[in-house]
Scaffold this active site. Sequence first.
Site, PDB file in Angstrom:
ATOM      1  N   GLU A 257       7.556   5.458   5.710  1.00 23.40           N
ATOM      2  CA  GLU A 257       7.070   5.576   4.331  1.00 23.40           C
ATOM      3  C   GLU A 257       8.189   5.876   3.348  1.00 23.40           C
ATOM      4  O   GLU A 257       8.222   5.312   2.264  1.00 23.40           O
ATOM      5  CB  GLU A 257       6.070   6.741   4.226  1.00 23.40           C
ATOM      6  CG  GLU A 257       4.664   6.435   4.646  1.00 23.40           C
ATOM      7  CD  GLU A 257       3.763   7.648   4.504  1.00 23.40           C
ATOM      8  OE1 GLU A 257       2.666   7.503   3.956  1.00 23.40           O
ATOM      9  OE2 GLU A 257       4.143   8.760   4.937  1.00 23.40           O
TER      10      GLU A 257
ATOM     11  N   LYS B 214      -0.361   7.497  -3.802  1.00 24.00           N
ATOM     12  CA  LYS B 214      -0.880   8.715  -3.188  1.00 24.00           C
ATOM     13  C   LYS B 214      -2.348   8.580  -2.827  1.00 24.00           C
ATOM     14  O   LYS B 214      -2.808   9.069  -1.820  1.00 24.00           O
ATOM     15  CB  LYS B 214      -0.669   9.869  -4.173  1.00 24.00           C
ATOM     16  CG  LYS B 214      -1.132  11.221  -3.678  1.00 24.00           C
ATOM     17  CD  LYS B 214      -0.205  11.730  -2.615  1.00 24.00           C
ATOM     18  CE  LYS B 214      -0.701  12.982  -1.939  1.00 24.00           C
ATOM     19  NZ  LYS B 214      -0.075  13.142  -0.612  1.00 24.00           N
TER      20      LYS B 214
ATOM     21  N   ARG C 254       0.665   8.783  -8.455  1.00 19.54           N
ATOM     22  CA  ARG C 254      -0.418   7.851  -8.122  1.00 19.54           C
ATOM     23  C   ARG C 254       0.022   6.397  -8.234  1.00 19.54           C
ATOM     24  O   ARG C 254      -0.495   5.523  -7.556  1.00 19.54           O
ATOM     25  CB  ARG C 254      -1.603   8.075  -9.077  1.00 19.54           C
ATOM     26  CG  ARG C 254      -2.269   9.422  -8.898  1.00 19.54           C
ATOM     27  CD  ARG C 254      -3.402   9.545  -9.883  1.00 19.54           C
ATOM     28  NE  ARG C 254      -4.481   8.651  -9.553  1.00 19.54           N
ATOM     29  CZ  ARG C 254      -5.622   9.011  -8.999  1.00 19.54           C
ATOM     30  NH1 ARG C 254      -5.823  10.266  -8.701  1.00 19.54           N
ATOM     31  NH2 ARG C 254      -6.556   8.137  -8.750  1.00 19.54           N
TER      32      ARG C 254
ATOM     33  N   HIS D  37       5.282  -0.612  28.655  1.00 20.68           N
ATOM     34  CA  HIS D  37       4.500  -1.837  28.462  1.00 20.68           C
ATOM     35  C   HIS D  37       4.960  -2.628  27.232  1.00 20.68           C
ATOM     36  O   HIS D  37       4.177  -3.341  26.642  1.00 20.68           O
ATOM     37  CB  HIS D  37       3.018  -1.493  28.347  1.00 20.68           C
ATOM     38  CG  HIS D  37       2.503  -0.792  29.555  1.00 20.68           C
ATOM     39  ND1 HIS D  37       2.331  -1.426  30.767  1.00 20.68           N
ATOM     40  CD2 HIS D  37       2.179   0.499  29.749  1.00 20.68           C
ATOM     41  CE1 HIS D  37       1.895  -0.548  31.655  1.00 20.68           C
ATOM     42  NE2 HIS D  37       1.804   0.632  31.060  1.00 20.68           N
TER      43      HIS D  37
ATOM     44  N   CYS E 117      -3.752   3.799  -9.752  1.00 19.55           N
ATOM     45  CA  CYS E 117      -3.158   3.968 -11.071  1.00 19.55           C
ATOM     46  C   CYS E 117      -3.563   5.337 -11.610  1.00 19.55           C
ATOM     47  O   CYS E 117      -4.529   5.934 -11.152  1.00 19.55           O
ATOM     48  CB  CYS E 117      -3.676   2.903 -12.021  1.00 19.55           C
ATOM     49  SG  CYS E 117      -3.477   1.247 -11.377  1.00 19.55           S
TER      50      CYS E 117
ATOM     51  N   GLY F  68      -8.585   0.467 -10.673  1.00 18.88           N
ATOM     52  CA  GLY F  68      -9.589  -0.133  -9.786  1.00 18.88           C
ATOM     53  C   GLY F  68      -9.335  -1.625  -9.673  1.00 18.88           C
ATOM     54  O   GLY F  68      -8.269  -2.108 -10.055  1.00 18.88           O
TER      55      GLY F  68
HETATM   56  C1  G6P Z   1      -2.278   6.822   1.207  1.00 15.59           C
HETATM   57  C2  G6P Z   1      -1.249   7.926   1.175  1.00 15.59           C
HETATM   58  C3  G6P Z   1      -1.178   8.592   2.545  1.00 15.59           C
HETATM   59  C4  G6P Z   1      -2.557   9.087   2.962  1.00 15.59           C
HETATM   60  C5  G6P Z   1      -3.581   7.953   2.944  1.00 15.59           C
HETATM   61  C6  G6P Z   1      -4.997   8.482   3.120  1.00 15.59           C
HETATM   62  O1  G6P Z   1      -1.819   5.791   2.003  1.00 15.59           O
HETATM   63  O2  G6P Z   1       0.012   7.441   0.805  1.00 15.59           O
HETATM   64  O3  G6P Z   1      -0.295   9.697   2.478  1.00 15.59           O
HETATM   65  O4  G6P Z   1      -2.481   9.620   4.246  1.00 15.59           O
HETATM   66  O5  G6P Z   1      -3.543   7.292   1.674  1.00 15.59           O
HETATM   67  O6  G6P Z   1      -5.306   9.274   2.019  1.00 15.59           O
HETATM   68  P1  G6P Z   1      -6.403  10.399   1.991  1.00 15.59           P
HETATM   69  O7  G6P Z   1      -6.327  10.956   0.596  1.00 15.59           O
HETATM   70  O8  G6P Z   1      -7.715   9.726   2.254  1.00 15.59           O
HETATM   71  O9  G6P Z   1      -6.076  11.404   3.031  1.00 15.59           O
END
Ligand code: G6P
Length: 614
Positions: free
Chosen positions: A494, A609, A27, A510, A2, A103
Amino acid sequence: MCGIVGYIGWQEAAPVLLKGLKRLEYRGYDSAGIALLDGTLSVIKQKGSVGDLEKDTEVRCAAISGATVGIGHTRWATHGEPSDCNAHPHLNAAGDLALIHNGIIENYSSLKQELLSEGYIFLSETDSEVLVHLIDRVWKRDPSLDLEAVVRSALWHVEGAYGLCVISSREPDRIVVARKGSPLVIGIGVDEYFIASDAAPIVEHTKKVVYLSDGELAVVKRDGYSVKSIENIEQEKLVTELDFSLEKIEKGGFFHFMLKEIFEQPAVMHDVMRGRVRLEEGRVHLGGIHDYLDRLKRAKRIVICACGTSWHAALIGEYLIEEFARISVEVDYASEFRYRNPIVGVDDVVIVISQSGETADTLAALRTAKEKGALVMGICNVVGSTIARETLCGMYTHAGPEIGVASTKAFCAQVVMLYMLALALSRGRTLSNDEIALNLKELASVPEKAARILELDSQIKSIAERFKDAKNFLYLGRGYNFPVALEGALKLKEISYIHAEGYPAAEMKHGPIALIDEDMPVIIIATRDNTYSKILSNIEEVRSRKGRVIAIANEGDKEVCRMAEHVIYIPHASGPITPLLAVIPLQLLAYHIATLRGCNVDRPRNLAKSVTVE
Ligand code: G6P
């Protein structure tokens, strides 16, 4: 997950909050709301985007336009579906206390039962609402306490993660904020303060920020702020200068942030290498790990933990470090590592990779590794992020803010970083200085090659037009291109919601081969490396089952041209460099397929994000 914003100062709060929420919408974006304090508390919240809220707020705000204190929230649902009542802020029954939360409150269920039995009425299905009633209860029991004290006292009962802001009409001159596990930043202006879950909404107002640490609680007023621990002990805080500008978080003429970020990659590669790749000296200088380099070189084993796209970068890192530095590398999903009692100790190095530096699982993996005595190093993009602060040493990728939810430029920056790290680890050990110099020269030539691939955008768009209605996609690659296949498939699913799988090409036999028919597009990365002849056989296998082959091949490759239905040509490069080039057409293909299907590529459904909850 959030997004949180808060404002206290002399400006009208509503526009500041709404603008801030828009910057944070990447976010979480299923609902949004604000609470304004102008004598009384007013809350406006609803399901939908910040844009929808803004339209509504324009009308309703006329009555409360004088408010100069407020908090705002954009939600990514964890407990309770996206709806008006589940949107934040949440209010107490008297309507004099408003709270926003990022959170997960793990013991919310037992707290809720307790509060229900005491007569508290819940209007939402969220875990967050228990917080506002808990605070209310403390205040009712001891009305002599101030807002800071009641928030502190309530938080003692809470298990889980939070970044939260609370305002009350009983103490209208302050915002109380607290952090445990979910990031919070305070922006320092002149007679005004900004609060946010990351720096994006703050940078246009001030570059001076203070990052709260876990277990800290702050009181923010118009004329200053104070930070204490949850145990009520005063904390000295460092004021940090933000190192990015507003234009970095705007679209700059592109239709989407994702497209802008794909096109930024050549420049990002330069930025990652700047000051680090010393071509004249034929070596790499990595300031952030310089003091630990010998210890890193002596590592018995390196374990890399990450999630999502960062995990794919980690896989490429495994190939790079093992090939160049001959140190054994294991790559683990951070979420698996943290719960499986991993065997790591003082002789091991654990590298955590995270764009945001806030991913809950990656952070937990870091802490587990630390507890077990490993040297923990970070590769992060967001400066000052929790992971960056908690690792012993590390390197920033300097890719600039990444707003598109699907990671692109951060991935490329991570891979460049890992390439440089692998070379730094090989110096004086496994590679001669000449070999290192040669590899660095090749790395330095990548941005120009990447820029050439971006010129293929319209060709890639026309391929996207042909395949946009496919139901499934298969992505195949070998060696360094196997993680690229995984990343290509992830990008597509995605943002376009098409089912896609990435596989090592040899594994096709496989299982996935059973899926291949005339409706199955198969993306095959067929660049000229040591597995080239094998991948040609894989193309034949797909063709003989009528699969539709879209190949990524090196410029001038007639063999692949003869076999594939479509070929996207990328410049020649050695195996270790190839991922940096091969991934670009896959990002563009996913982008175009998704936009042609009418999907919101910057804010794909259900994704966030920065995943700050488990
Ligand atoms: C989320 C995002 C991804 C990202 C992943 C890890 O799932 O949508 O794009 O790769 O988190 O995030 P980080 O900030 O730890 O690279």
